[in-house]
Scaffold this motif. Structure first.
Motif, PDB file in Angstrom:
ATOM      1  N   CYS A  38      48.816  42.764  34.002  1.00  0.00           N
ATOM      2  CA  CYS A  38      48.591  42.777  35.450  1.00  0.00           C
ATOM      3  C   CYS A  38      49.924  42.928  36.187  1.00  0.00           C
ATOM      4  O   CYS A  38      50.039  43.688  37.159  1.00  0.00           O
ATOM      5  CB  CYS A  38      47.896  41.496  35.899  1.00  0.00           C
ATOM      6  SG  CYS A  38      46.136  41.421  35.522  1.00  0.00           S
ATOM      7  N   ARG A  39      50.934  42.212  35.715  1.00  0.00           N
ATOM      8  CA  ARG A  39      52.257  42.324  36.331  1.00  0.00           C
ATOM      9  C   ARG A  39      52.879  43.689  36.061  1.00  0.00           C
ATOM     10  O   ARG A  39      53.555  44.256  36.931  1.00  0.00           O
ATOM     11  CB  ARG A  39      53.170  41.206  35.818  1.00  0.00           C
ATOM     12  CG  ARG A  39      52.833  39.831  36.370  1.00  0.00           C
ATOM     13  CD  ARG A  39      53.832  38.783  35.906  1.00  0.00           C
ATOM     14  NE  ARG A  39      53.604  37.493  36.565  1.00  0.00           N
ATOM     15  CZ  ARG A  39      52.771  36.564  36.114  1.00  0.00           C
ATOM     16  NH1 ARG A  39      52.098  36.780  34.984  1.00  0.00           N
ATOM     17  NH2 ARG A  39      52.610  35.431  36.776  1.00  0.00           N
ATOM     18  N   LEU A  40      52.663  44.207  34.864  1.00  0.00           N
ATOM     19  CA  LEU A  40      53.200  45.533  34.546  1.00  0.00           C
ATOM     20  C   LEU A  40      52.576  46.593  35.448  1.00  0.00           C
ATOM     21  O   LEU A  40      53.267  47.498  35.929  1.00  0.00           O
ATOM     22  CB  LEU A  40      52.934  45.865  33.075  1.00  0.00           C
ATOM     23  CG  LEU A  40      53.492  47.206  32.573  1.00  0.00           C
ATOM     24  CD1 LEU A  40      55.007  47.260  32.750  1.00  0.00           C
ATOM     25  CD2 LEU A  40      53.109  47.430  31.107  1.00  0.00           C
ATOM     26  N   TYR A  41      51.277  46.469  35.685  1.00  0.00           N
ATOM     27  CA  TYR A  41      50.603  47.396  36.599  1.00  0.00           C
ATOM     28  C   TYR A  41      51.212  47.290  37.995  1.00  0.00           C
ATOM     29  O   TYR A  41      51.487  48.306  38.651  1.00  0.00           O
ATOM     30  CB  TYR A  41      49.110  47.091  36.663  1.00  0.00           C
ATOM     31  CG  TYR A  41      48.387  47.830  37.764  1.00  0.00           C
ATOM     32  CD1 TYR A  41      47.964  49.149  37.587  1.00  0.00           C
ATOM     33  CD2 TYR A  41      48.137  47.210  38.997  1.00  0.00           C
ATOM     34  CE1 TYR A  41      47.311  49.830  38.607  1.00  0.00           C
ATOM     35  CE2 TYR A  41      47.493  47.892  40.018  1.00  0.00           C
ATOM     36  CZ  TYR A  41      47.080  49.197  39.817  1.00  0.00           C
ATOM     37  OH  TYR A  41      46.445  49.873  40.835  1.00  0.00           O
ATOM     38  N   ALA A  42      51.396  46.052  38.462  1.00  0.00           N
ATOM     39  CA  ALA A  42      51.969  45.852  39.797  1.00  0.00           C
ATOM     40  C   ALA A  42      53.380  46.435  39.863  1.00  0.00           C
ATOM     41  O   ALA A  42      53.772  47.033  40.877  1.00  0.00           O
ATOM     42  CB  ALA A  42      51.999  44.362  40.134  1.00  0.00           C
TER      43      ALA A  42
END
Length: 306
Positions: A38-42
Motif C-alpha cells: 500500500c505504501r509502495l503504491y502511494a
C-alpha cells in the motif's frame, strides 16, 4: 513489528492517496505485506503526481524511509523479495475481502464491516498496479466494489434499505468516471442505482478505523476469532457455504509430455504464480479457486498455452 516513524501532514496534491495510506496503517500489524505494498503504491503514484514541490518531496522522502524500514523488517519474507509472490498475496487478500463483502451483500446483511470490505478491496486492487496492468477481471471487481461501497453507505446513511446483489449498476459507464469521482464530491442524495461513480472522500474514515472483518468462509486472514462488540455487528458466525468443485478437464491429462513443449522463463513464472494463487485460496478453504488455478498451471506446463 517495530513502529514506523510518523509521516508529515499529507500535501493536498496527495489527497487521492490518503485512503491507501490509512489502509497501510490499519494493516501494519494485521498483514505487514499488504501494508508495505500500500505504501509502495502511494510512493509510486505520488511521484507521478508531484515530486518537485518542497512539501511533496519532504512527504515522499519520509514515505521512502518507511518503505526501507519495512523492507528491512520483512527482508526474509518471499512476498517482499519475490514480486510474483507479493502480487499473489495482495491479490488473494483483496479477492477474499471482496468475496466476503459480496456474500454479505447477496445475503442482505448490510453493515459497516461489509462496506469497509468492499471499499478496502477496491483500494487493494489499485495497489496491484505496482505489479503491472490490471486484468479485466480485477478492473471489474474494483469498479463494482466502489459502486457498492458508495451505494450501500449512502442508503444506510439516509435510512433506506439497499437492494442486495449485483443489480442496477450501469455496466457501460467507463473507468474514467470512477477516477473523476475520487476527487469530486458526491451529491447530498444517495446515488441512483445506475451510477458507478465512487468518491473515497465521502467515506467517513473515523467510522471505519480499526474495524475488523468478522470471521467466515471468505474473511481475510488474521481476523479475530470474535467480532468486537464496539463495531455493532452481530456476533453470529458465518458458516462456510457448500462449494461446487469444478470438474477437471480431461484434456489436461493428455499424452503430451513436458518434452513435447518448449517453455520460456515467463511460462514458468506464470505457472508458479497460478500455484501461489492456489495455495492462497486453500488457506481460506476456497477449493474452487484453488482447482481453477491449478488447472491453469497444469495446462500451461503441458501445452505451453494458457
Amino acid at each position: 513489528m517495530a513502529a514506523l516513524a510518523p509521516l508529515p501532514a499529507l500535501p493536498p496534491q496527495f489527497k487521492s492517496l490518503q485512503h491507501h495510506l490509512r489502509t497501510a496503517q490499519e494493516h501494519d500489524k494485521r498483514d505487514p505485506v499488504v501494508a508495505y505494498y500500500c505504501r509502495l503504491y502511494a510512493m509510486q503514484t505520488g511521484m507521478k503526481i508531484d515530486s518537485k514541490t518542497p512539501e511533496c518531496r519532504k512527504f515522499l522522502s519520509k514515505l521512502m524511509d518507511q518503505l526501507e524500514a519495512l523492507k528491512k523488517q520483512l527482508g526474509d519474507n518471499e512476498a517482499i523479495t519475490q514480486e510474483i509472490v507479493g502480487c499473489a498475496h495482495v491479490e488473494s487478500y483483496a479477492l477474499k475481502m471482496f468475496l466476503y463483502a459480496d456474500n454479505e451483500d447477496r445475503a442482505g446483511r448490510f453493515h459497516k464491516n461489509m462496506i469497509k470490505s468492499f471499499y478496502t478491496a477496491s483500494l487493494l486492487i489499485d495497489v496491484l498496479t505496482v505489479f503491472g496492468e490490471l486484468t479485466d477481471e480485477n478492473m471489474k471487481h474494483r469498479k463494482y466494489a466502489r459502486w457498492k461501497a458508495t451505494y450501500i453507505h449512502n442508503c444506510l446513511k439516509n435510512g433506506e434499505t439497499p437492494q442486495a446483489g449485483p443489480v442496477g449498476m450501469d455496466e457501460e459507464s467507463n473507468d474514467e468516471e470512477n477516477e473523476e469521482a475520487k476527487t469530486s464530491p458526491l451529491p447530498s442524495h444517495p446515488p441512483q442505482r445506475s451510477s458507478s461513480t465512487y468518491d473515497p472522500s465521502s467515506m467517513p474514515s473515523s467510522s471505519y478505523t480499526g474495524i475488523q472483518i468478522p470471521p467466515g468462509a471468505h474473511a481475510p486472514a488474521n481476523t479475530p476469532a470474535e467480532v468486537p462488540h464496539s463495531t455493532g455487528v452481530t456476533g453470529n458466525t458465518i458458516q462456510p457455504t457448500p462449494q461446487n468443485i469444478p470438474i477437471v478437464d480431461p484434456a489436461l491429462f493428455s499424452t503430451m509430455t513436458i518434452g513435447d513443449v518448449r517453455l520460456t522463463p515467463e511460462d514458468f513464472a506464470r505457472a508458479q504464480k497460478y500455484c501461489k494463487y492456489a495455495g492462497s485460496a486453500l488457506q481460506y478453504e476456497d477449493v474452487s479457486t484453488a482447482v481453477q488455478n491449478l488447472q491453469k498451471a497444469l495446462k500451461l506446463l503441458t501445452t505451453g498455452r494458457e
